[in-house]
Design a protein around this motif. Structure first.
Motif, PDB file in Angstrom:
ATOM      1  N   LEU A  57       0.835  -1.209   0.000  1.00  0.00           N
ATOM      2  CA  LEU A  57       0.000   0.000   0.000  1.00  0.00           C
ATOM      3  C   LEU A  57       0.864   1.252   0.000  1.00  0.00           C
ATOM      4  CD1 LEU A  57      -2.897  -1.001   2.443  1.00  0.00           C
ATOM      5  CD2 LEU A  57      -2.917  -0.940  -0.060  1.00  0.00           C
ATOM      6  N   GLY A  58       1.971   1.209   0.731  1.00  0.00           N
ATOM      7  CA  GLY A  58       2.910   2.339   0.729  1.00  0.00           C
ATOM      8  C   GLY A  58       3.530   2.527  -0.644  1.00  0.00           C
ATOM      9  N   TYR A  59       3.838   1.448  -1.314  1.00  0.00           N
ATOM     10  CA  TYR A  59       4.406   1.522  -2.666  1.00  0.00           C
ATOM     11  C   TYR A  59       3.388   2.099  -3.638  1.00  0.00           C
ATOM     12  CZ  TYR A  59       5.842  -0.103  -7.284  1.00  0.00           C
ATOM     13  OH  TYR A  59       6.148  -0.168  -8.623  1.00  0.00           O
ATOM     14  N   LEU A  60       2.105   1.635  -3.499  1.00  0.00           N
ATOM     15  CA  LEU A  60       1.073   2.099  -4.420  1.00  0.00           C
ATOM     16  C   LEU A  60       0.755   3.590  -4.213  1.00  0.00           C
ATOM     17  CD1 LEU A  60      -1.364  -0.991  -4.329  1.00  0.00           C
ATOM     18  CD2 LEU A  60       0.260  -0.366  -6.137  1.00  0.00           C
ATOM     19  N   THR A  61       0.923   4.065  -2.997  1.00  0.00           N
ATOM     20  CA  THR A  61       0.653   5.480  -2.719  1.00  0.00           C
ATOM     21  C   THR A  61       1.879   6.360  -2.949  1.00  0.00           C
ATOM     22  OG1 THR A  61       1.179   5.146  -0.390  1.00  0.00           O
ATOM     23  CG2 THR A  61      -1.130   4.932  -1.030  1.00  0.00           C
ATOM     24  N   GLY A  62       3.003   5.773  -3.305  1.00  0.00           N
ATOM     25  CA  GLY A  62       4.196   6.530  -3.618  1.00  0.00           C
ATOM     26  C   GLY A  62       5.136   6.719  -2.461  1.00  0.00           C
ATOM     27  N   ARG A  63       4.859   6.210  -1.308  1.00  0.00           N
ATOM     28  CA  ARG A  63       5.760   6.375  -0.166  1.00  0.00           C
ATOM     29  C   ARG A  63       7.029   5.531  -0.311  1.00  0.00           C
ATOM     30  NH1 ARG A  63       4.361   4.759   4.602  1.00  0.00           N
ATOM     31  NH2 ARG A  63       2.555   3.485   4.009  1.00  0.00           N
ATOM     32  N   VAL A 162      -7.037  -3.366  -3.159  1.00  0.00           N
ATOM     33  CA  VAL A 162      -7.137  -1.995  -2.639  1.00  0.00           C
ATOM     34  C   VAL A 162      -8.587  -1.543  -2.788  1.00  0.00           C
ATOM     35  CG1 VAL A 162      -6.381   0.397  -2.876  1.00  0.00           C
ATOM     36  CG2 VAL A 162      -4.756  -1.483  -3.248  1.00  0.00           C
ATOM     37  N   ILE A 164     -11.433   1.204  -3.107  1.00  0.00           N
ATOM     38  CA  ILE A 164     -11.617   2.578  -3.594  1.00  0.00           C
ATOM     39  C   ILE A 164     -12.797   3.196  -2.839  1.00  0.00           C
ATOM     40  CG2 ILE A 164     -12.052   4.033  -5.604  1.00  0.00           C
ATOM     41  CD1 ILE A 164      -9.389   2.505  -5.628  1.00  0.00           C
ATOM     42  N   ARG A 169     -16.318   8.251   2.265  1.00  0.00           N
ATOM     43  CA  ARG A 169     -15.489   7.169   2.838  1.00  0.00           C
ATOM     44  C   ARG A 169     -16.177   5.805   2.728  1.00  0.00           C
ATOM     45  NH1 ARG A 169     -10.496   8.639   3.249  1.00  0.00           N
ATOM     46  NH2 ARG A 169     -10.171   7.061   4.886  1.00  0.00           N
ATOM     47  N   HIS A 177      -4.225  -5.330  -7.253  1.00  0.00           N
ATOM     48  CA  HIS A 177      -2.926  -4.770  -7.589  1.00  0.00           C
ATOM     49  C   HIS A 177      -1.829  -5.828  -7.482  1.00  0.00           C
ATOM     50  CE1 HIS A 177      -3.870  -0.490  -8.136  1.00  0.00           C
ATOM     51  NE2 HIS A 177      -4.825  -0.691  -7.233  1.00  0.00           N
TER      52      HIS A 177
END
Length: 504
Positions: A57-63, A162, A164, A169, A177
């Protein structure tokens, strides 16, 4: 080479133990391995879910970048002792723990490089390795992972989903993914199995040793008396019938020992009977032959004058008739015992047969001063039997009673009914000297004569009662004797009525 029973028991027991433990080991190995693999798979699945949440999830969000993923995967790989891959939704292998990784270990001031994993030819896309690989569902496999690994691996694939969310919310849809793949060597499972079996092996060996000790004790306890029985049987075969087993146990072996000793006693009695038989038959043949020889020689040399020759010739004829009677009796008894008598079963009145037989003893009874009475307590006296042979039975019993009944005494022939068995009971009772128990046991033996002087009637052969018993036995009936010393003797036998089932 001849093996003892104990050797055969040991070999059979060892074979059973080996086969049993072999089956147990194979079954236990399969079940334990299956259980350990299931446990390992569950652990890897949980770790895969955790890695997906913490890193992907961190990778997918760019972190996290791909290089960050590799570093994180190396950490997880070191902790789990397994390889970690991330495959995106298109099958591209985005990041893996280093296939060829070097660990640095500090030992004082030195830094040593330790090779941890072999080089792997990891494909760019998972579909290059396995075209039908499914990255959308969770699954596990055991093997070399499509030929990539040189050893057996446990692989777990966990899809990354993931959710959406909308402005409120709320989850509007779930997007796939790719998948997290964790591969751990099965050598850990094999090592665990070896540890388990090393723990179990010693108790198994102890059990086998204890079992063999117990078997040895029990086997010797059983086989020792068996060997003794074999030795005693060997002695019996040599004619040494005085040997005893010495076994007193209250079990099957004890019963066998008792039976063998009883058999030896009976064989010993049989040997005594054989000697008595030879002695009796020798005496019974020798006496008339001696008389015949003596009278013939006296007539030949003129010792007997011509005017008395007829008298002595009559004696010779009587002696030859006695020999003929004795020989015929032996033949009859031998045929009765070997083949059984041929019975011609008919219906007849037993009273008529008894009366006819009593008439033949009328003169002899008067000469001896003995009265013979017939007592009939039955209404229906018809029987199904061989009339001629039953008449012979009655004749032999009355004749035997006359021999041992003193003057002035009586003989009673009694007929009674046995309603429950639908039979007639016939008894011949005298008031003679009687017999003790030992004599009663021998009275039906051929050539046995109750009178110590070998019978007052010197014309007797000692075969009458033996023949009588065989005739009654052939009719499937029984004959018994009851006697008391000084009070007389009674012979009792039974005959079936006409409608009773008969076997000829």
């Amino acid at each position: 080479m001849q093996h003892s029973i104990l050797d055969r028991i040991y070999i059979a027991f060892l074979a059973i133990l080996i086969v049993s433990f072999g089956i147990l080991i194979v079954f236990t190995s399969m079940m334990t391995r299956r259980s350990l693999i299931a446990e390992k798979t569950e652990t890897l699945s949980n770790e895969a879910s955790l890695i997906a949440q913490q890193t992907i999830l961190g990778y997918l969000t760019g972190r996290y970048s791909e290089q960050d993923l590799v570093s994180l995967f190396d950490y997880y790989s070191s902790s789990l002792n397994a390889d970690v891959w991330y495959v995106d939704e298109y099958g591209r292998v985005v990041a893996t723990s280093q296939a060829s990784q070097e660990e640095n270990e500090e030992d004082g001031s030195e830094r040593t490089k330790v090779q941890k994993k072999p080089e792997l030819d990891i494909p760019y896309n998972i579909y290059q390795l396995a075209p039908d690989y499914n990255i959308t569902t969770s699954h596990s496999e055991i093997g070399d992972f499509y030929g990539l690994y040189p050893q057996e691996m446990i692989s777990v694939s966990m899809p990354v989903h993931v959710d959406i969310l909308d402005g409120n919310r709320q989850i509007t849809r779930t997007v796939s993914h790719g998948s997290i793949i964790i591969l751990a060597t099965a050598s850990q499972i094999n090592e665990q199995l070896r540890n388990i079996f090393s723990i179990v092996l010693i108790p198994c060996l102890v059990i086998i040793v204890i079992a063999f000790i117990f078997l040895a004790v029990v086997s010797r306890k059983v086989l020792t008396p068996v060997k003794r029985l074999s030795q005693v049987a060997n002695e019996y075969s040599k004619g040494n019938l005085e040997v005893r087993t010495g076994i007193t146990s209250q079990d099957e072996i004890g019963d066998l020992a008792e039976s063998m000793e009883y058999m030896a006693d009976e064989l010993s009695k049989l040997e005594d009977y054989r000697r008595d038989f030879v002695s009796n038959i020798s005496h019974d043949f020798r006496s008339p032959l001696t008389s015949i020889k003596g009278y013939v020689e006296a007539m030949k040399d003129g010792t007997i004058p011509p005017e008395k020759m007829d008298r002595y010739l009559d004696i010779v004829i009587n002696e030859t008739q006695r020999l003929t009677k004795l020989t015929q009796g032996l033949l009859d008894l031998n045929n009765l015992e070997s083949y059984g008598p041929y019975l011609k079963l008919t219906e007849f009145d037993i009273i008529d047969v008894i009366k006819s037989t009593l008439n033949t003893f009328e003169i002899k009874g008067i000469e001896r001063g003995v009265a013979i009475y017939l007592n009939n307590h039955a209404e229906n006296t018809m029987v199904m039997a061989d009339k001629t042979k039953i008449q012979q039975v009655i004749y032999n019993l009355i004749d035997n009673a006359l021999k041992f009944t003193p003057e002035g005494k009586h003989i009673y022939v009694t007929v009674t009914e046995k309603e429950k068995e639908d039979k007639l009971q016939i008894s011949v009772r005298d008031e003679g000297m009687g017999m003790d128990e030992e004599m009663q046991k021998k009275i039906f033996i051929r050539f046995y004569k109750g009178d110590p002087s070998r019978g007052k009637d010197k014309t007797g052969t000692g075969l009458g009662l033996a023949i009588t018993k065989e005739i009654i036995k052939a009719h499937h009936e029984v004959i018994t004797v009851e006697s008391k010393v000084g009070e007389g003797t009674e012979f009792i036998f039974t005959l079936s009525r006409p409608h009773s089932e008969q076997i000829g």
